[in-house]
Scaffold this active site. Structure first.
Site, PDB file in Angstrom:
ATOM      1  N   HIS A   1      48.631  48.743   2.524  1.00 16.84           N
ATOM      2  CA  HIS A   1      49.512  49.870   2.838  1.00 16.84           C
ATOM      3  C   HIS A   1      50.885  49.750   2.201  1.00 16.84           C
ATOM      4  O   HIS A   1      51.599  50.734   2.050  1.00 16.84           O
ATOM      5  CB  HIS A   1      49.698  49.990   4.357  1.00 16.84           C
TER       6      HIS A   1
ATOM      7  N   HIS B   1      59.331  45.194   3.895  1.00 14.98           N
ATOM      8  CA  HIS B   1      58.319  45.910   3.102  1.00 14.98           C
ATOM      9  C   HIS B   1      58.902  47.250   2.661  1.00 14.98           C
ATOM     10  O   HIS B   1      59.985  47.633   3.104  1.00 14.98           O
ATOM     11  CB  HIS B   1      57.043  46.100   3.942  1.00 14.98           C
TER      12      HIS B   1
ATOM     13  N   HIS C   1      58.510  51.537   1.334  1.00 17.16           N
ATOM     14  CA  HIS C   1      57.829  52.835   1.399  1.00 17.16           C
ATOM     15  C   HIS C   1      58.263  53.703   0.219  1.00 17.16           C
ATOM     16  O   HIS C   1      59.429  53.678  -0.178  1.00 17.16           O
ATOM     17  CB  HIS C   1      58.179  53.571   2.696  1.00 17.16           C
TER      18      HIS C   1
ATOM     19  N   GLU D   1      60.735  57.144   4.348  1.00 20.88           N
ATOM     20  CA  GLU D   1      60.150  57.709   5.567  1.00 20.88           C
ATOM     21  C   GLU D   1      61.196  58.537   6.305  1.00 20.88           C
ATOM     22  O   GLU D   1      60.958  59.695   6.635  1.00 20.88           O
ATOM     23  CB  GLU D   1      59.612  56.581   6.453  1.00 20.88           C
TER      24      GLU D   1
ATOM     25  N   HIS E   1      62.194  48.400   4.803  1.00 13.96           N
ATOM     26  CA  HIS E   1      62.276  48.116   6.243  1.00 13.96           C
ATOM     27  C   HIS E   1      62.295  46.615   6.477  1.00 13.96           C
ATOM     28  O   HIS E   1      61.333  45.919   6.124  1.00 13.96           O
ATOM     29  CB  HIS E   1      61.067  48.721   6.984  1.00 13.96           C
TER      30      HIS E   1
ATOM     31  N   THR F   1      56.115  53.103  12.363  1.00 11.70           N
ATOM     32  CA  THR F   1      55.742  54.293  11.580  1.00 11.70           C
ATOM     33  C   THR F   1      54.315  54.199  11.058  1.00 11.70           C
ATOM     34  O   THR F   1      53.908  55.009  10.229  1.00 11.70           O
ATOM     35  CB  THR F   1      56.710  54.526  10.397  1.00 11.70           C
TER      36      THR F   1
END
Ligand SMILES: [Zn+2]
Length: 259
Positions: A97, A122, A124, A128, A141, A209
């Site tokens: 992911h 990590h 995104h 987000e 994050h 999330t």
């Protein structure tokens, strides 16, 4: 943030710090904790997470879900937060992911006088959280946990600009397929290069999330983004074309902002 990796990380920790995924019982323990597959599009996408498993129901019924649009925040005298991060050895994985870097003990976030230990960070793509309905190209994050098990996540927007040297060791080692954790010999990550100068923030209570979307997270999202080059964004986006949950209703929550 990624609960599955957190579980994976914690189960590796409880195994006495032996990070060998070839150990059969550990591998099967991890597999059984993985639960149903979820993703970011189609029948495994965010709109359907709550239907993939009863463990994920709060993804659909929760009233304090994350991410949110950061708009209409109330200016406030916020309690301080303080980061004490050291350089850490590069231990990273592609968990299916996101790309995640696991931290070693000793890196802390102090929020309102309470200590939270950094577990991992990590990425995104796109961001987000959004600011006035606009996403940034990426968001990082930093996931921390208190001794009592509460989570505090520091979110930092990443906008296109100069190359970010702090990312280079991670980007150079970025796996393009799912992999167990690997340690990159002799390479350290300087997390201070992933932080902006100004630490004015937004604060609110929210959730993971990713499934199971547990509403256990104290969110601190910094107002100032860090820079990341176009090439760095493109490299991540080739591996993860989209790994951001859409924004969720704020409902009756307060969103606070540094004065
Ligand atoms: Zn995240």
């Amino acid at each position: 943030m990624d609960r599955r990796s957190l579980i994976k990380y914690m189960s590796m920790c409880t195994a006495g710090g032996v990070f060998s995924l070839s150990f059969p019982s550990l591998r099967s323990a991890i597999a059984s904790e993985r639960g149903p597959e979820w993703g970011y599009e189609g029948e495994n996408g965010p709109q359907l997470w709550s239907e993939l498993s009863s463990d994920f129901s709060v993804c659909g019924t929760g009233r304090q879900q994350s991410p949110i649009d950061l708009q209409g925040a109330i200016p406030s005298e916020l309690a301080d937060f303080e980061l004490s991060y050291q350089d850490i050895p590069l231990r990273l994985l592609h968990n299916g992911h996101t790309i995640q870097v696991n931290a070693e003990p000793g890196n802390k976030l102090n929020l309102s006088g309470k200590d939270f230990e950094l577990l991992q960070f990590h990425f995104h793509h796109p961001s987000e959280h959004t600011a006035n309905n606009q996403p940034y190209p990426m968001e990082v994050h930093f996931v921390h946990q208190s001794k009592q098990g509460e989570l505090a996540v520091l979110g930092i927007f990443m906008q296109e600009g100069d190359e970010n040297e702090g990312l280079n060791p991670i980007w150079d080692a970025m796996p393009d397929q799912e992999t167990p954790e690997q340690t990159i010999a002799g390479v350290k990550v300087n997390m201070s290069k992933l932080l902006p100068d100004d630490q004015s923030s937004y604060r609110y209570f929210g959730s993971l999330t990713t499934p199971p979307c547990s509403e256990i997270v104290r969110w601190v999202v910094l107002q100032e983004p860090i820079a990341v080059s176009k090439g760095q964004i493109e490299k991540f986006s080739r591996v993860f074309p989209g790994n951001a949950r859409p924004v969720q209703p704020r409902n009756r929550r307060f969103l606070l902002q540094s004065n």
